[in-house]
Scaffold this motif. Structure first.
Motif, PDB file in Angstrom:
ATOM      1  N   LEU A 181       0.836  -1.195   0.000  1.00 30.15           N
ATOM      2  CA  LEU A 181       0.000   0.000   0.000  1.00 30.15           C
ATOM      3  C   LEU A 181       0.876   1.251   0.000  1.00 30.15           C
ATOM      4  O   LEU A 181       1.819   1.356   0.793  1.00 30.15           O
ATOM      5  CB  LEU A 181      -0.904  -0.008   1.237  1.00 30.15           C
ATOM      6  N   TRP A 182       0.550   2.183  -0.887  1.00 28.86           N
ATOM      7  CA  TRP A 182       1.237   3.468  -0.970  1.00 28.86           C
ATOM      8  C   TRP A 182       0.231   4.592  -0.728  1.00 28.86           C
ATOM      9  O   TRP A 182      -0.931   4.479  -1.109  1.00 28.86           O
ATOM     10  CB  TRP A 182       1.870   3.667  -2.347  1.00 28.86           C
ATOM     11  N   ILE A 183       0.712   5.679  -0.106  1.00 28.31           N
ATOM     12  CA  ILE A 183      -0.103   6.871   0.133  1.00 28.31           C
ATOM     13  C   ILE A 183       0.626   8.086  -0.442  1.00 28.31           C
ATOM     14  O   ILE A 183       1.851   8.212  -0.307  1.00 28.31           O
ATOM     15  CB  ILE A 183      -0.365   7.106   1.636  1.00 28.31           C
ATOM     16  N   GLY A 184      -0.115   8.985  -1.067  1.00 26.72           N
ATOM     17  CA  GLY A 184       0.478  10.204  -1.611  1.00 26.72           C
ATOM     18  C   GLY A 184      -0.397  11.413  -1.331  1.00 26.72           C
ATOM     19  O   GLY A 184      -1.598  11.280  -1.098  1.00 26.72           O
ATOM     20  N   THR A 185       0.211  12.578  -1.328  1.00 29.70           N
ATOM     21  CA  THR A 185      -0.552  13.821  -1.190  1.00 29.70           C
ATOM     22  C   THR A 185      -1.090  14.233  -2.551  1.00 29.70           C
ATOM     23  O   THR A 185      -0.495  13.910  -3.585  1.00 29.70           O
ATOM     24  CB  THR A 185       0.312  14.941  -0.611  1.00 29.70           C
ATOM     25  N   ALA A 186      -2.213  14.932  -2.561  1.00 28.06           N
ATOM     26  CA  ALA A 186      -2.887  15.272  -3.820  1.00 28.06           C
ATOM     27  C   ALA A 186      -1.994  16.082  -4.757  1.00 28.06           C
ATOM     28  O   ALA A 186      -2.151  15.987  -5.977  1.00 28.06           O
ATOM     29  CB  ALA A 186      -4.173  16.028  -3.525  1.00 28.06           C
ATOM     30  N   ASP A 187      -1.074  16.864  -4.200  1.00 28.14           N
ATOM     31  CA  ASP A 187      -0.187  17.666  -5.056  1.00 28.14           C
ATOM     32  C   ASP A 187       0.963  16.834  -5.620  1.00 28.14           C
ATOM     33  O   ASP A 187       1.769  17.326  -6.420  1.00 28.14           O
ATOM     34  CB  ASP A 187       0.355  18.875  -4.288  1.00 28.14           C
ATOM     35  N   GLY A 188       1.060  15.565  -5.210  1.00 25.76           N
ATOM     36  CA  GLY A 188       2.093  14.680  -5.729  1.00 25.76           C
ATOM     37  C   GLY A 188       3.484  14.897  -5.173  1.00 25.76           C
ATOM     38  O   GLY A 188       4.444  14.249  -5.579  1.00 25.76           O
ATOM     39  N   LYS A 189       3.621  15.792  -4.176  1.00 25.71           N
ATOM     40  CA  LYS A 189       4.944  16.100  -3.643  1.00 25.71           C
ATOM     41  C   LYS A 189       5.469  15.009  -2.714  1.00 25.71           C
ATOM     42  O   LYS A 189       6.674  14.901  -2.493  1.00 25.71           O
ATOM     43  CB  LYS A 189       4.906  17.441  -2.908  1.00 25.71           C
ATOM     44  N   ARG A 190       4.556  14.213  -2.168  1.00 30.06           N
ATOM     45  CA  ARG A 190       4.985  13.154  -1.261  1.00 30.06           C
ATOM     46  C   ARG A 190       4.235  11.872  -1.583  1.00 30.06           C
ATOM     47  O   ARG A 190       3.008  11.827  -1.512  1.00 30.06           O
ATOM     48  CB  ARG A 190       4.741  13.565   0.191  1.00 30.06           C
ATOM     49  N   VAL A 191       4.962  10.837  -1.961  1.00 31.35           N
ATOM     50  CA  VAL A 191       4.386   9.538  -2.284  1.00 31.35           C
ATOM     51  C   VAL A 191       5.298   8.476  -1.688  1.00 31.35           C
ATOM     52  O   VAL A 191       6.492   8.441  -1.996  1.00 31.35           O
ATOM     53  CB  VAL A 191       4.262   9.325  -3.808  1.00 31.35           C
ATOM     54  N   GLU A 192       4.763   7.603  -0.827  1.00 34.76           N
ATOM     55  CA  GLU A 192       5.620   6.616  -0.174  1.00 34.76           C
ATOM     56  C   GLU A 192       4.815   5.376   0.229  1.00 34.76           C
ATOM     57  O   GLU A 192       3.603   5.448   0.443  1.00 34.76           O
ATOM     58  CB  GLU A 192       6.280   7.210   1.062  1.00 34.76           C
ATOM     59  N   PRO A 193       5.498   4.225   0.337  1.00 36.89           N
ATOM     60  CA  PRO A 193       4.815   3.006   0.796  1.00 36.89           C
ATOM     61  C   PRO A 193       4.575   3.066   2.297  1.00 36.89           C
ATOM     62  O   PRO A 193       5.393   3.606   3.047  1.00 36.89           O
ATOM     63  CB  PRO A 193       5.802   1.896   0.422  1.00 36.89           C
ATOM     64  N   VAL A 194       3.471   2.475   2.747  1.00 45.81           N
ATOM     65  CA  VAL A 194       3.151   2.467   4.175  1.00 45.81           C
ATOM     66  C   VAL A 194       3.011   1.041   4.709  1.00 45.81           C
ATOM     67  O   VAL A 194       2.712   0.849   5.888  1.00 45.81           O
ATOM     68  CB  VAL A 194       1.875   3.282   4.478  1.00 45.81           C
ATOM     69  N   THR A 195       3.195   0.038   3.840  1.00 46.80           N
ATOM     70  CA  THR A 195       3.278  -1.350   4.277  1.00 46.80           C
ATOM     71  C   THR A 195       4.505  -1.970   3.612  1.00 46.80           C
ATOM     72  O   THR A 195       5.080  -1.392   2.681  1.00 46.80           O
ATOM     73  CB  THR A 195       2.024  -2.163   3.900  1.00 46.80           C
ATOM     74  N   GLU A 196       4.904  -3.149   4.088  1.00 48.35           N
ATOM     75  CA  GLU A 196       6.105  -3.785   3.538  1.00 48.35           C
ATOM     76  C   GLU A 196       5.892  -5.280   3.346  1.00 48.35           C
ATOM     77  O   GLU A 196       5.687  -6.019   4.318  1.00 48.35           O
ATOM     78  CB  GLU A 196       7.301  -3.541   4.456  1.00 48.35           C
TER      79      GLU A 196
END
Length: 204
Positions: A141-156
């Motif tokens: 699972l990945w989460i990102g901010t709507a502006d696309g400035k921050r996108v990162e995985p939150v599970t491994e």
């Protein structure tokens, strides 16, 4: 007389024949989904010799138009209904693209890793979530901010199959299916960045 007829015929202007191209129509349809306001419908259509492409039409079935030409695997309307994101395979790799409902060029959605699923936005539109393969091709699972400035995985390495947002934009739910985590539904609190199992069955 022959010369006279020839000279008269030569003076007559050549009439151009008007060729009317038949309208391009879909070959049936599948996976239809209404637009957010219910005024339009998007669907996939294909033939025996071509991959499925994305089409739109009015809710009454009129005005069908094709939006893509190189194959679509799945799609999702934007929240405002002005565009549609879709997954396509280009040069052996899956990509998430977007196209305006009114027509235009297909554009790659920026900031997504290779093999990402179509982003799903939170209720308030501030965040988006998707799955993407990591090590050993296990989806997380990945989460990102709507502006696309921050996108990162939150599970491994837990094998996330699908995601959906809760009524609050700080809670997200995801389906897991992989060894060591079983098959079930998990909830993540994005404020505390903590997950808990809601339904789970260990499969070894």
């Amino acid at each position: 007389i022959c010369l006279f007829l020839f000279s008269c015929a030569a003076k007559q202007p050549m009439q151009k024949e008007t060729i009317v191209q038949p309208p391009v129509l879909p070959n049936g349809g599948l996976s239809a989904v209404y637009s957010p306001d219910g005024s339009m419908m998007a669907f996939l259509s294909s033939t025996l010799h071509t991959p499925a492409d994305l089409w739109v039409m009015k809710a009454d079935g009129s005005g069908a138009r094709r939006l893509t030409t190189r194959g679509v695997q799945q799609f999702r309307w934007s929240q405002d209904g002005n565009s549609i994101a879709f997954v396509t395979r280009r040069k052996g790799f899956e990509e998430v693209m977007s196209v305006k409902v009114g027509g235009g060029i297909e554009e790659r959605v920026p900031g997504l890793p290779s093999g990402a699923s179509i982003p799903l936005y939170s209720k308030d539109g501030s965040l988006f979530a998707f799955t993407a393969p990591g090590d050993q091709n296990i989806r997380d699972l990945w989460i990102g901010t709507a502006d696309g400035k921050r996108v990162e995985p939150v599970t491994e390495k837990i094998g996330v199959r699908s995601v959906f947002w809760g009524l609050e934009s700080r809670r997200i739910y995801y389906e897991v299916g992989g060894k060591g985590y079983g098959v079930g539904i998990w909830e993540m609190d994005l404020t505390a960045m903590e997950s808990k199992s809601l339904l789970n069955k260990y499969i070894g």
